[in-house]
Scaffold this motif. Structure first.
Motif, mmCIF file in Angstrom:
data_model
loop_
_atom_site.group_PDB
_atom_site.id
_atom_site.type_symbol
_atom_site.label_atom_id
_atom_site.label_comp_id
_atom_site.label_asym_id
_atom_site.label_seq_id
_atom_site.Cartn_x
_atom_site.Cartn_y
_atom_site.Cartn_z
ATOM 1 N N THR A 111 0.855 -1.200 0.000
ATOM 2 C CA THR A 111 0.000 0.000 0.000
ATOM 3 C C THR A 111 0.887 1.245 0.000
ATOM 4 O OG1 THR A 111 -0.231 -0.302 2.381
ATOM 5 C CG2 THR A 111 -2.102 -0.951 1.040
ATOM 6 N N GLN A 144 -0.257 -6.132 -3.980
ATOM 7 C CA GLN A 144 -1.094 -4.939 -3.767
ATOM 8 C C GLN A 144 -1.495 -4.306 -5.098
ATOM 9 O OE1 GLN A 144 -2.066 -4.211 -0.558
ATOM 10 N NE2 GLN A 144 -3.620 -3.018 -1.646
ATOM 11 N N ASP A 148 -5.250 -3.802 -6.262
ATOM 12 C CA ASP A 148 -5.741 -2.441 -6.524
ATOM 13 C C ASP A 148 -6.202 -2.239 -7.968
ATOM 14 O OD1 ASP A 148 -5.244 -1.842 -3.941
ATOM 15 O OD2 ASP A 148 -3.637 -0.407 -4.295
#
Ligand code: NAD
Length: 292
Positions: A111, A144, A148
């Motif tokens: 993140t 991630q 995403d």
């Protein structure tokens, strides 16, 4: 007189070994002070041997949580009560949050990477990424990015100890996300060039470019890159790596070292513990003013 620490101060830890060189205590304590939050962040030398007692101490002492680094990022998992889905997919934890004795493990490297791009107003969702490396950083970034909404990831790794991890990352991404991941050997140079040429972002998460490999880069030919792409190196010491110099020669618009990612992984943990946004530009200025 010390004003910030009193009987109500909440403790957050950093459990790793070796760890005394870490910037994290300076980063978090300055952020707490700036926002007037009654927390303090301390580093503890913790190897795998001390880890079970150290994790139990989070509950016993009513700590709000801890950062976890090597050699404990994987070993800590069975000692926790819950795992965030990204941490489960990555198979590693760098942040623990204690909610009334219930310990949840998170990973904020991935993140942090995505947020560091967002901070620069760059959005790679729906785009293609070529990524070198499948260790701790490479795994967190790949998972991630896939979660995403990055559309496609071509992962390149040497046929070394991390090759199996790279295979695992590709399998997890393809089975659990909408992203299409493919694994190649770094020896496939033509494929490496064509996949980078086809990507919006090239990210190096190998540590090549950092001491003792500071004169090395996996890409030495500027013609691998286009002007309108992103070149991202997870290394932040030195601030400008050989890869970044090659990208500069190619006139690449967006070239980054790992400093933003490092600050953002801390900020993501800070938010999980305190619910507040870390004052990132203040911290960047304070810690790295001369070194952007
Ligand atoms: P790791 O040891 O877990 O993984 C290293 C990866 O690099 C593996 O995929 C390995 O195959 C590859 N590799 C190593 N030497 C290589 C070589 N000579 N040629 C080609 N590939 C090689 O390491 P890690 O924890 O993932 O860290 C990787 C880099 O990312 C380091 O430079 C580290 O400082 C950096 N990092 C930055 C941040 C940040 O916040 N900016 C966070 C984590 C790690």
């Amino acid at each position: 007189m010390v004003e910030r620490i009193d009987g109500h101060t909440i403790l957050i830890g950093l459990m790793a070994y070796p760890i005394r060189h870490s910037m994290s205590p300076t980063m978090h304590n300055n952020a707490f002070a700036k926002l007037g939050l009654n927390y303090t962040y301390l580093a503890f030398d913790i190897t795998n041997k001390e880890l079970p007692n150290a994790i139990e101490a989070i509950r016993t002492l009513g700590m709000r949580g801890s950062n976890i680094s090597m050699p404990n990022k994987q070993k800590v998992i069975p000692l926790l009560d819950k795992l965030d889905p990204a941490a489960e997919m990555v198979g590693a934890v760098n942040t623990i949050v204690n909610d009334n004795g219930v310990l949840t493990g998170y990973t904020t490297d991935g993140t942090g990477f995505m947020q560091s791009l967002a901070d620069e107003k760059l959005d790679i969702r729906g785009e293609k990424m070529t990524l070198a490396g499948a260790g701790g950083a490479g795994t967190a970034i790949a998972i991630q990015a896939a979660l995403d909404g990055v559309k496609e990831i071509s992962i390149f790794n040497a046929k070394d100890a991390l090759w199996q991890q790279a295979k695992k990352n590709v399998a997890i991404i393809n089975s659990k996300t909408q992203c299409k991941a493919t694994l190649y050997s770094l020896e496939e140079r033509d494929k490496f060039r064509s996949e980078i040429a086809d990507s919006t972002i090239y990210c190096d998460a190998t540590g090549v470019g950092m001491k003792p490999l500071q004169e090395m880069s996996l890409v030495n030919d500027p013609s691998f890159f286009r002007k309108d792409m992103i070149v991202f190196d997870t290394v932040y010491a030195p601030r400008e790596t050989k890869l970044m110099r090659v990208a500069k020669k190619a006139g690449v618009d967006h070239i980054f070292n790992g400093l933003g990612m490092m600050l953002e992984q801390g900020a993501q943990a800070f938010k999980l513990w305190t619910g507040e946004d870390m004052p990132i530009s203040y911290i960047r200025q304070l810690l790295f003013a001369d070194k952007k």
